[in-house]
Design a protein around this motif. Structure first.
Motif, short mmCIF file in Angstrom:
data_model
loop_
_atom_site.label_atom_id
_atom_site.label_comp_id
_atom_site.label_asym_id
_atom_site.label_seq_id
_atom_site.Cartn_x
_atom_site.Cartn_y
_atom_site.Cartn_z
N MET A 65 0.84 -1.21 0.00
CA MET A 65 0.00 0.00 0.00
C MET A 65 0.87 1.25 0.00
O MET A 65 0.60 2.21 -0.74
CB MET A 65 -0.94 0.00 1.21
CG MET A 65 -2.02 -1.04 1.13
SD MET A 65 -3.27 -1.06 2.45
CE MET A 65 -2.48 -0.41 3.86
N LEU A 66 1.91 1.26 0.82
CA LEU A 66 2.79 2.42 0.88
C LEU A 66 3.53 2.62 -0.44
O LEU A 66 3.71 3.76 -0.90
CB LEU A 66 3.78 2.29 2.03
CG LEU A 66 3.18 2.41 3.42
CD1 LEU A 66 4.22 2.05 4.48
CD2 LEU A 66 2.65 3.81 3.67
N GLN A 67 3.97 1.53 -1.07
CA GLN A 67 4.64 1.64 -2.36
C GLN A 67 3.70 2.22 -3.40
O GLN A 67 4.10 3.04 -4.23
CB GLN A 67 5.18 0.29 -2.81
CG GLN A 67 6.05 0.37 -4.05
CD GLN A 67 7.28 1.24 -3.82
OE1 GLN A 67 8.01 1.03 -2.86
NE2 GLN A 67 7.50 2.20 -4.68
N GLY A 68 2.44 1.81 -3.36
CA GLY A 68 1.44 2.36 -4.27
C GLY A 68 1.24 3.85 -4.06
O GLY A 68 1.11 4.62 -5.03
N GLU A 69 1.23 4.28 -2.81
CA GLU A 69 1.11 5.71 -2.53
C GLU A 69 2.31 6.48 -3.05
O GLU A 69 2.18 7.56 -3.61
CB GLU A 69 0.94 5.94 -1.03
CG GLU A 69 -0.42 5.56 -0.49
CD GLU A 69 -0.58 5.91 0.97
OE1 GLU A 69 0.25 6.68 1.51
OE2 GLU A 69 -1.53 5.42 1.58
N ILE A 70 3.50 5.93 -2.85
CA ILE A 70 4.72 6.60 -3.33
C ILE A 70 4.70 6.70 -4.85
O ILE A 70 4.99 7.76 -5.42
CB ILE A 70 5.98 5.84 -2.85
CG1 ILE A 70 6.14 6.01 -1.35
CG2 ILE A 70 7.22 6.31 -3.60
CD1 ILE A 70 7.22 5.14 -0.74
N ASP A 71 4.34 5.60 -5.52
CA ASP A 71 4.28 5.60 -6.98
C ASP A 71 3.27 6.63 -7.48
O ASP A 71 3.54 7.37 -8.44
CB ASP A 71 3.90 4.22 -7.52
CG ASP A 71 4.95 3.17 -7.22
OD1 ASP A 71 6.07 3.54 -6.80
OD2 ASP A 71 4.65 1.97 -7.38
N ALA A 72 2.11 6.70 -6.83
CA ALA A 72 1.08 7.66 -7.24
C ALA A 72 1.55 9.08 -7.01
O ALA A 72 1.33 9.97 -7.84
CB ALA A 72 -0.21 7.39 -6.49
N HIS A 73 2.23 9.31 -5.90
CA HIS A 73 2.70 10.67 -5.58
C HIS A 73 3.81 11.11 -6.54
O HIS A 73 3.80 12.24 -7.03
CB HIS A 73 3.23 10.71 -4.14
CG HIS A 73 3.78 12.03 -3.75
ND1 HIS A 73 2.97 13.14 -3.54
CD2 HIS A 73 5.04 12.45 -3.55
CE1 HIS A 73 3.74 14.17 -3.22
NE2 HIS A 73 5.00 13.77 -3.22
#
Length: 84
Positions: A65-73
């Motif tokens: 989930m955190l990796q997904g947030e970083i990628d989106a950001h």
């Protein structure tokens, strides 16, 4: 009277028993399947082993989930070869 039964009664009075049953039934099918899979896989015999199993499961989930947030950001994945 136990705290849990007092809390349950308050929730039922506030939300109505029909809504509580619907929520419980909706959640119980998925949660029962997940719970059974965890118990079958880890075969815990005490609370500490259950906590360890939950840590094993939740760790990778939160990392994803955190990796997904970083990628989106950032707008790209770490292994992306496009313009940054």
């Amino acid at each position: 009277m136990k705290k849990t039964s007092i809390l349950k009664e308050r929730i039922e009075r506030t939300m109505g028993k029909e809504i509580m049953v619907a929520i419980k039934n909706k959640r119980s099918n998925a949660s029962m399947a997940i719970s059974k899979a965890v118990i079958d896989e880890y075969q815990p015999s005490n609370a500490e082993e259950i906590q360890d199993a939950l840590k094993d499961i939740s760790g990778p989930m939160f990392e994803a989930m955190l990796q997904g947030e970083i990628d989106a950001h950032l707008g790209y994945t770490p292994d992306g070869h496009g313009a940054k």
